[in-house]
Design a protein around this motif. Structure first.
Motif, PDB file in Angstrom:
ATOM      1  N   UNK A 174       0.489  -6.855 -12.928  1.00 17.17           N
ATOM      2  CA  UNK A 174       1.523  -7.448 -14.352  1.00 17.17           C
ATOM      3  C   UNK A 174       2.708  -6.629 -14.764  1.00 17.17           C
ATOM      4  N   UNK A 175       2.677  -5.577 -14.639  1.00 15.08           N
ATOM      5  CA  UNK A 175       4.090  -4.365 -14.439  1.00 15.08           C
ATOM      6  C   UNK A 175       5.168  -4.861 -13.706  1.00 15.08           C
ATOM      7  N   UNK A 176       4.714  -4.391 -12.376  1.00 20.60           N
ATOM      8  CA  UNK A 176       5.569  -5.365 -11.482  1.00 20.60           C
ATOM      9  C   UNK A 176       6.194  -7.046 -11.993  1.00 20.60           C
ATOM     10  N   UNK A 177       5.450  -7.473 -12.496  1.00 16.48           N
ATOM     11  CA  UNK A 177       5.684  -9.282 -13.020  1.00 16.48           C
ATOM     12  C   UNK A 177       6.396  -9.132 -13.395  1.00 16.48           C
ATOM     13  N   UNK A 178       6.553  -7.995 -14.920  1.00 16.23           N
ATOM     14  CA  UNK A 178       7.123  -8.532 -16.438  1.00 16.23           C
ATOM     15  C   UNK A 178       8.434  -7.062 -15.663  1.00 16.23           C
ATOM     16  N   UNK A 179       8.749  -6.315 -14.770  1.00 16.64           N
ATOM     17  CA  UNK A 179       9.871  -5.707 -14.614  1.00 16.64           C
ATOM     18  C   UNK A 179       9.722  -5.293 -13.276  1.00 16.64           C
ATOM     19  N   UNK A 180      10.059  -6.575 -12.895  1.00 16.22           N
ATOM     20  CA  UNK A 180      10.686  -6.323 -11.347  1.00 16.22           C
ATOM     21  C   UNK A 180      11.439  -5.978 -10.953  1.00 16.22           C
ATOM     22  N   UNK A 181      12.659  -4.821 -11.069  1.00 16.33           N
ATOM     23  CA  UNK A 181      13.515  -3.560 -11.221  1.00 16.33           C
ATOM     24  C   UNK A 181      13.038  -2.435 -11.131  1.00 16.33           C
ATOM     25  N   UNK A 182      11.689  -2.348 -11.162  1.00 14.84           N
ATOM     26  CA  UNK A 182      10.914  -0.791 -11.380  1.00 14.84           C
ATOM     27  C   UNK A 182      10.626  -0.236 -10.516  1.00 14.84           C
ATOM     28  N   UNK A 183      11.112   0.251  -9.251  1.00 14.38           N
ATOM     29  CA  UNK A 183      10.964   0.625  -8.218  1.00 14.38           C
ATOM     30  C   UNK A 183       9.591   1.422  -8.358  1.00 14.38           C
ATOM     31  N   UNK A 184       9.904   2.536  -9.322  1.00  9.14           N
ATOM     32  CA  UNK A 184       8.083   3.145  -9.179  1.00  9.14           C
ATOM     33  C   UNK A 184       7.329   2.435  -9.560  1.00  9.14           C
ATOM     34  N   UNK A 185       7.266   1.138  -9.766  1.00 13.83           N
ATOM     35  CA  UNK A 185       6.405   0.316 -10.529  1.00 13.83           C
ATOM     36  C   UNK A 185       5.368  -0.104  -9.151  1.00 13.83           C
ATOM     37  N   UNK A 186       6.415  -0.256  -7.596  1.00 10.00           N
ATOM     38  CA  UNK A 186       6.018  -0.936  -6.523  1.00 10.00           C
ATOM     39  C   UNK A 186       4.938   0.552  -6.188  1.00 10.00           C
ATOM     40  N   UNK A 187       6.031   1.722  -6.281  1.00  9.09           N
ATOM     41  CA  UNK A 187       6.430   2.722  -5.594  1.00  9.09           C
ATOM     42  C   UNK A 187       3.970   3.070  -5.864  1.00  9.09           C
ATOM     43  N   UNK A 188       3.902   3.410  -6.830  1.00  9.80           N
ATOM     44  CA  UNK A 188       2.825   3.516  -7.636  1.00  9.80           C
ATOM     45  C   UNK A 188       1.820   3.041  -7.366  1.00  9.80           C
ATOM     46  N   UNK A 189       1.739   1.352  -7.440  1.00  7.47           N
ATOM     47  CA  UNK A 189       0.988   0.528  -6.914  1.00  7.47           C
ATOM     48  C   UNK A 189       0.679   0.549  -5.769  1.00  7.47           C
ATOM     49  N   UNK A 190       1.792   1.296  -4.521  1.00  9.59           N
ATOM     50  CA  UNK A 190       1.336   1.069  -3.174  1.00  9.59           C
ATOM     51  C   UNK A 190       0.637   2.375  -2.735  1.00  9.59           C
ATOM     52  N   UNK A 191       0.361   3.357  -3.285  1.00 13.20           N
ATOM     53  CA  UNK A 191      -0.407   4.421  -3.624  1.00 13.20           C
ATOM     54  C   UNK A 191      -1.421   3.563  -3.866  1.00 13.20           C
ATOM     55  N   UNK A 192      -1.987   3.059  -5.457  1.00  7.25           N
ATOM     56  CA  UNK A 192      -3.349   2.948  -5.095  1.00  7.25           C
ATOM     57  C   UNK A 192      -4.404   1.789  -4.795  1.00  7.25           C
ATOM     58  N   UNK A 193      -2.762   1.022  -3.852  1.00 12.36           N
ATOM     59  CA  UNK A 193      -3.178  -0.091  -2.711  1.00 12.36           C
ATOM     60  C   UNK A 193      -3.784   0.593  -1.185  1.00 12.36           C
ATOM     61  N   UNK A 194      -3.443   1.459  -1.029  1.00  7.79           N
ATOM     62  CA  UNK A 194      -3.542   2.776   0.423  1.00  7.79           C
ATOM     63  C   UNK A 194      -4.738   3.187  -0.363  1.00  7.79           C
ATOM     64  N   UNK A 195      -5.603   3.672  -1.084  1.00 10.70           N
ATOM     65  CA  UNK A 195      -6.358   4.194  -1.234  1.00 10.70           C
ATOM     66  C   UNK A 195      -7.431   3.494  -1.360  1.00 10.70           C
ATOM     67  N   UNK A 196      -7.267   1.277  -1.815  1.00  7.63           N
ATOM     68  CA  UNK A 196      -7.700   0.198  -1.406  1.00  7.63           C
ATOM     69  C   UNK A 196      -7.918   0.246  -0.488  1.00  7.63           C
ATOM     70  N   UNK A 197      -7.349   0.873   0.971  1.00  8.44           N
ATOM     71  CA  UNK A 197      -7.492   0.983   2.187  1.00  8.44           C
ATOM     72  C   UNK A 197      -6.625  -1.043   2.097  1.00  8.44           C
ATOM     73  N   UNK A 198      -5.715  -1.339   1.694  1.00 13.67           N
ATOM     74  CA  UNK A 198      -5.060  -2.625   1.273  1.00 13.67           C
ATOM     75  C   UNK A 198      -3.696  -2.707   1.970  1.00 13.67           C
TER      76      UNK A 198
END
Length: 565
Positions: A424-448
């Motif tokens: 939802x965050x990256x959909x509403x704020x597509x220009x927020x690099x930090x949102x993608x970075x934090x999501x990437x770390x969560x995805x890495x935890x989930x082995x995605x």
């Protein structure tokens, strides 16, 4: 939080990587464990040990009366005295055994010396412990008991360097499976790091961070008057609260010149221009003090920053937002200095004097994360979002806090809720690099890993000059594809983009240690040390460097090397 580097929790252990991820403009720091303790596992106590501790001399049975047998008999008698707590008599018996033992029976002789060292240890005769253990190690270079006993005695004698070398050898010989030896290694590394950093940091030349780092730092504030652009017209002071200072650019003011230099990214001239404004008692004295303090913090000069922050905070007639911003920055400084109570007091005071300042809640939320007070952190992020619904950063960090809370609590349903929140965050704020970075770390935890890689690519598209993102993406390649070459290429790219990215040098050094390239690792750590932005950060980097150096010495002395990538 306004801190430029992560801080350690009050338990004294290294911060989990997920906590560090919440610091604005701050890389995830790989702790000493990445160099030292990569193969930790619990082991059952073996005979003669208590919780991994080596407490007793070595025993044996007596036989007929050859010189060696008489020596063994003296040793066995010494062991009985040792177990009875009669250490003087035990020492006499072990000394007799040493005298009786033929010189070519090196293994037995080394045991007798090690046993006498054990008795000396009980009497806290540390010099004698070192001497006897040295004799034992010379005859048996891989004698774990003697090496570890000597390490403990060297620690007592405040010889940390040689203590570290001995305990490093022990860790390697034990395949990093004995908790006690690893704890001693960690303890000595931290003490060495603090000692070296205290001297080095005090005498270092201040270093301005990269423009990207500075812009990232200021982007974490939305109610910060000093970071707002200059305005053309002049307005009354009472109109400054919501719009920032408004003044003629042509006015003869050191502060306004400093602001011009800031817009031009000519950061090296800002402190001197602010000083002119302060010394002249100009109309922008409070603003100049705060701006000067901010750049003192950015170059790692907390000693210079604190008096300026104190003055602004105590200016009761100054703009409330200036005072609140000064409290946020002083609170962040205290957290870097591991003074969480004083840090909390400053953030609470800022919230009291400026209740509708979103920055206060945003940065206090990050403080709460560092203190492992996740529910309170989420409450602060919520308050920030209420005041500034367009704060993408607070939205993303709230999602990450909720994710880590669910992840550590092993609640899969809540994990999924947090992941949906990221979407939802990256959909509403597509220009927020930090949102993608934090999501990437969560995805890495989930082995995605594939999707995490996509998120890092989005970060790079939005901020191509952000070196930290390249480091994270490089680490992902190592974890995902075990592609060492690609990972190192990406980290090298980070250094090419920003040769002041200490995180890149630190990460490169850590990888080189694990590859067995210790000299290159030490070079990387030394480069990171010269870029450290706080004494605590420098101490951490010295610990990494000392760990690598100790391994070079152990390899030279004993031919021992840990497993490599």
């Amino acid at each position: 939080m306004a801190a430029s580097k992560p801080v350690e929790p009050q338990s004294g252990s290294s911060l989990p990587r997920w906590q560090l991820a919440l610091l604005i403009g701050t890389p995830i720091v790989l702790g000493v464990g990445a160099v030292y303790l990569w193969n930790r596992s619990k082991t059952k106590d073996s005979p003669g040990k208590r919780n991994g501790e080596r407490t007793t001399p070595e025993g044996g049975q007596s036989g007929w009366m050859s010189p060696l047998d008489r020596a063994q008999g003296a040793k066995n008698k010494g062991n009985k005295y040792f177990k009875a707590g009669k250490y003087e008599q035990a020492i006499q018996c072990y000394t007799e055994a040493i005298g009786l033992c033929p010189r070519d029976n090196q293994t037995d002789l080394s045991t007798f010396y090690q046993n006498r060292a054990a008795a000396y240890e009980q009497q806290m005769m540390w010099t004698e412990v070192v001497q006897d253990c040295t004799q034992a190690v010379e005859m048996n270079p891989r004698y774990i008991k003697a090496l570890f006993r000597r390490a403990k005695a060297l620690e007592r004698l405040d010889n940390k360097k040689e203590c570290l070398e001995d305990v490093t050898a022990v860790c390697i010989l034990e395949a990093f499976q004995n908790q006690q030896s690893m704890l001693l290694a960690d303890k000595v590394l931290k003490l060495l790091g603090k000692e070296k950093a205290k001297d080095k940091y005090k005498n270092r030349d201040p270093l301005m961070p990269s423009p990207q780092f500075i812009k990232s730092y200021f982007s974490s504030f939305t109610d910060d008057i000093i970071s707002q652009p200059l305005q053309k017209g002049e307005k009354k002071d009472e109109d400054k609260d919501n719009e920032g200072e408004a003044a003629e650019v042509t006015e003869s003011s050191g502060y306004l010149k400093a602001k011009q230099y800031m817009e031009e990214e000519n950061y090296d001239k800002i402190i001197s221009e602010c000083t002119k404004e302060v010394d002249s008692g100009g109309r922008y004295t409070a603003e100049a003090l705060l701006l000067r303090a901010t750049f003192y913090l950015l170059i790692g000069n907390a000693t210079g920053a604190q008096p300026d922050l104190d003055r602004v905070i105590n200016m009761e007639d100054a703009n409330i937002k200036l005072r609140a911003n000064a409290l946020i920055k002083r609170g962040s400084m205290y957290m870097q200095q591991q003074q969480p109570m004083m840090s909390t007091q400053d953030f609470n005071m800022a919230a009291e004097i400026d209740t509708r300042n979103a920055d206060v809640y945003h940065h206090r939320g990050q403080l709460k994360i560092l203190l492992d007070q996740v529910e309170e952190a989420v409450g602060d992020f919520d308050e920030c979002i209420l005041l500034r619904p367009d704060s993408a950063l607070a939205q993303a960090q709230k999602c990450f806090a909720l994710y880590r809370q669910a992840y550590t609590g092993n609640s899969q349903s809540q994990v999924q809720t947090a992941m949906d929140g990221f979407e939802d965050v990256i959909r509403r704020f597509p220009k927020c690099a930090e949102g993608y970075a934090l999501y990437a770390q969560a995805l890495t935890d989930q082995q995605q890993f594939g999707k995490a890689d996509q998120m890092y690519n989005k970060c790079i598209d939005l901020e191509p000059d952000n070196a930290t993102t390249y480091v994270h993406k490089g680490l992902l390649q190592l974890q995902w594809k075990q592609d060492l070459d690609l990972g190192l290429d990406l980290i090298s790219k980070a250094i090419e983009i920003d040769n002041k990215c200490d995180f890149a040098y630190e990460t490169m050094g850590t990888i080189e240690v694990q590859r067995g390239n210790l000299d290159k690792a030490i070079d990387m750590f030394n480069k990171a040390i010269n870029l450290a932005k706080s004494e605590m950060e420098m101490a951490h980097l010295y610990s990494l460097c000392d760990a690598a150096y100790a391994q070079t010495e152990v390899a030279r002395k004993y031919g021992l090397k840990p497993p490599t990538l």
